[in-house]
Design an enzyme around this catalytic site. Structure first.
Site, mmCIF file in Angstrom:
data_model
loop_
_atom_site.group_PDB
_atom_site.id
_atom_site.type_symbol
_atom_site.label_atom_id
_atom_site.label_comp_id
_atom_site.label_asym_id
_atom_site.label_seq_id
_atom_site.Cartn_x
_atom_site.Cartn_y
_atom_site.Cartn_z
ATOM 1 N N ARG A 57 0.844 -1.191 0.000
ATOM 2 C CA ARG A 57 0.000 0.000 0.000
ATOM 3 C C ARG A 57 0.880 1.242 0.000
ATOM 4 O O ARG A 57 2.096 1.148 0.112
ATOM 5 C CB ARG A 57 -0.966 -0.021 1.193
ATOM 6 C CG ARG A 57 -0.218 -0.437 2.457
ATOM 7 C CD ARG A 57 -0.516 0.274 3.687
ATOM 8 N NE ARG A 57 -0.490 1.686 3.581
ATOM 9 C CZ ARG A 57 0.600 2.446 3.684
ATOM 10 N NH1 ARG A 57 1.799 1.897 3.874
ATOM 11 N NH2 ARG A 57 0.526 3.749 3.612
ATOM 12 N N GLY A 58 0.201 2.407 -0.122
ATOM 13 C CA GLY A 58 0.946 3.650 -0.281
ATOM 14 C C GLY A 58 1.134 3.852 -1.784
ATOM 15 O O GLY A 58 1.541 2.914 -2.491
ATOM 16 N N ALA A 59 0.832 5.064 -2.252
ATOM 17 C CA ALA A 59 0.759 5.281 -3.704
ATOM 18 C C ALA A 59 2.002 4.806 -4.471
ATOM 19 O O ALA A 59 1.877 4.024 -5.426
ATOM 20 C CB ALA A 59 0.454 6.759 -3.962
ATOM 21 N N ASP A 257 -2.109 10.768 -2.504
ATOM 22 C CA ASP A 257 -2.401 9.709 -3.482
ATOM 23 C C ASP A 257 -2.664 10.270 -4.856
ATOM 24 O O ASP A 257 -2.489 9.585 -5.862
ATOM 25 C CB ASP A 257 -3.596 8.879 -3.013
ATOM 26 C CG ASP A 257 -3.149 7.965 -1.884
ATOM 27 O OD1 ASP A 257 -3.003 8.467 -0.752
ATOM 28 O OD2 ASP A 257 -2.894 6.784 -2.158
HETATM 29 O O1 MRU Z 1 -4.785 3.313 1.962
HETATM 30 P P1 MRU Z 1 -3.302 3.502 1.962
HETATM 31 O O2 MRU Z 1 -2.641 2.962 3.173
HETATM 32 O O3 MRU Z 1 -2.679 3.008 0.673
HETATM 33 O O4 MRU Z 1 -3.118 5.084 1.984
HETATM 34 C C1 MRU Z 1 -1.826 5.619 1.929
HETATM 35 C C2 MRU Z 1 -1.776 7.082 2.012
HETATM 36 O O5 MRU Z 1 -2.777 7.749 2.121
HETATM 37 C C3 MRU Z 1 -0.414 7.694 1.851
HETATM 38 O O6 MRU Z 1 -0.328 8.872 2.590
HETATM 39 C C4 MRU Z 1 -0.171 8.015 0.377
HETATM 40 O O7 MRU Z 1 -0.398 6.885 -0.422
HETATM 41 C C5 MRU Z 1 1.203 8.526 0.133
HETATM 42 S S1 MRU Z 1 2.431 7.287 0.325
HETATM 43 C C6 MRU Z 1 3.942 8.017 0.028
#
Ligand code: MRU
Length: 368
Positions: A57-59, A257
């Site tokens: 997870r995380g963009a 994201d």
């Molecule tokens: O639902 P997630 O855990 O994928 O959400 C992640 C976030 O909101 C992060 O802040 C975002 O993806 C940036 S990661 C560098």
């Protein structure tokens, strides 16, 4: 684990391709912090499920996983002629793209892989398969370099706030850390750069929002920063206001994201509330955004698709017994959009942008 031992990033390595190129290796983030388990994803269903369920997870990390995923799946296409290969490639691409809707990196990566195929149409299918593996490795390496640059710009903001004998209070929401990227994170990159520049972990004091409902702040950000030797305090999301009021927070770094052309920024649910509080208390609020997260084709935040997730994440997932009446309606958006007027600056790998954001992005050559 210790940041300075160099083992730190190995141990929390988010995504890698196995040497035999038959599977992707990830740290299963749904099990953290209690269990550090690496799993292999081999089939398209496993890759899709790992993204959907937030094992990865995380963009940016989603993007890297999708890049490796499409390269691996394309390598198994049993077609010799380009058009049959490309048709199957397109179906796989659309399948992976259906895993999560908000993080634009997923679509950006899949389109970049698609362009790599189209650009090399005259080559043999076998050569194209090799090109895809190379493109995926490049995407991963670029992410490492991009995070470093974001970190250097963010570290500049920390240096401006350094006062003798006083720690710098940083608030962050969700996890935009190493676990969300290929290496340094985005919101955490300024902290890791501070360590590389010889600051001690106690010169910074990072306050992590727990980040309901999936607890990325508690389970992931607190975990990685604590192990990196950075002073961390964890609080529930509804405690951010009292922290800000007490003067403990000097600066806020969050990830994103998808950023619209006007600077509106989608990030984990609760981020916009943090930004509103920051405005009230006069605290600088920075969004850390690799330029691949800036979507110039989306004019404003109201056009960003927001993922809605299963209500069980709120009512029962973390509890021994259900914590809401059976049958109650649940509202569970995974992201919200912070209005650009609340954002002090957007830190990209090309520089720090200030309003008007569309102009600032164009000046830095950001766009697609
Ligand atoms: O639902 P997630 O855990 O994928 O959400 C992640 C976030 O909101 C992060 O802040 C975002 O993806 C940036 S990661 C560098």
């Amino acid at each position: 684990m210790d940041y300075k031992s160099d083992k730190f990033f190995e141990q929390v390595l988010t995504v890698s391709m196995e040497k035999d190129r038959q599977s992707i290796n990830i740290i299963d983030q749904t099990l953290l912090p209690g269990t550090i388990r690496r799993i292999n994803l081999s089939t398209k269903e496993e890759i899709w499920e790992a993204i959907k369920k937030l094992r990865v997870r995380g963009a940016p990390a989603i993007g890297v996983c999708a890049a490796y995923g499409i390269a691996l799946l394309a390598s198994r296409i049993q077609k010799e002629d380009f058009s049959s290969f490309y048709q199957e490639f397109g179906e796989l691409k659309n399948y992976l793209a259906s895993s999560r809707p908000t993080a634009v990196n997923l679509f950006w990566v899949l389109n970049r892989m698609d362009s790599a195929v189209k650009k090399n149409e005259e080559k043999s299918v076998n050569e194209i398969k090799e090109i895809l593996f190379k493109e995926a490795a490049d995407i991963r390496e670029e992410d490492v370099q991009i995070s470093r640059k974001i970190g250097e710009y963010g570290f500049g903001l920390l240096k401006e706030r350094k006062k003798e004998g006083k720690e710098i209070g940083i608030l962050t929401h969700c996890n935009a850390g190493t676990l969300a990227t290929a290496k340094y994170g985005t919101a955490t990159a300024p902290m890791y750069m501070a360590l590389e520049h010889g600051w001690a972990g106690e010169e910074l004091h990072v306050y992590c929002d727990e980040t309901r409902p999936l607890l990325q702040g508690a389970r992931l950000t607190a975990f990685e920063l604590h192990h990196a030797g950075i002073k961390v305090t964890l609080q529930c999301d509804n405690m951010a206001s009292i922290l800000m009021k007490s003067g403990k927070i000097d600066i806020i770094f969050v990830g994103c994201d998808r950023v619209a052309a006007n600077g509106d920024a989608a990030n984990k649910i609760g981020t916009s509330g943090v930004a509103i509080l920051a405005k009230h208390y006069g605290i600088s609020f920075y969004v850390c955004a690799p330029s691949s997260t800036i979507d110039m084709e989306t004019p404003a935040g109201d056009k960003i698709p927001i993922e809605q997730r299963d209500g069980d994440e709120i009512t029962k997932m973390w509890y021994k017994e259900r914590m809401a009446p059976e049958g109650v309606d649940v509202f569970n958006p995974a992201f919200d959009v912070t209005d650009h007027s609340l954002i002090t600056g957007i830190i990209t790998e090309k520089g720090i942008c200030h309003a008007p954001y569309d102009k600032a992005f164009k000046e830095l050559g950001i766009g697609r």
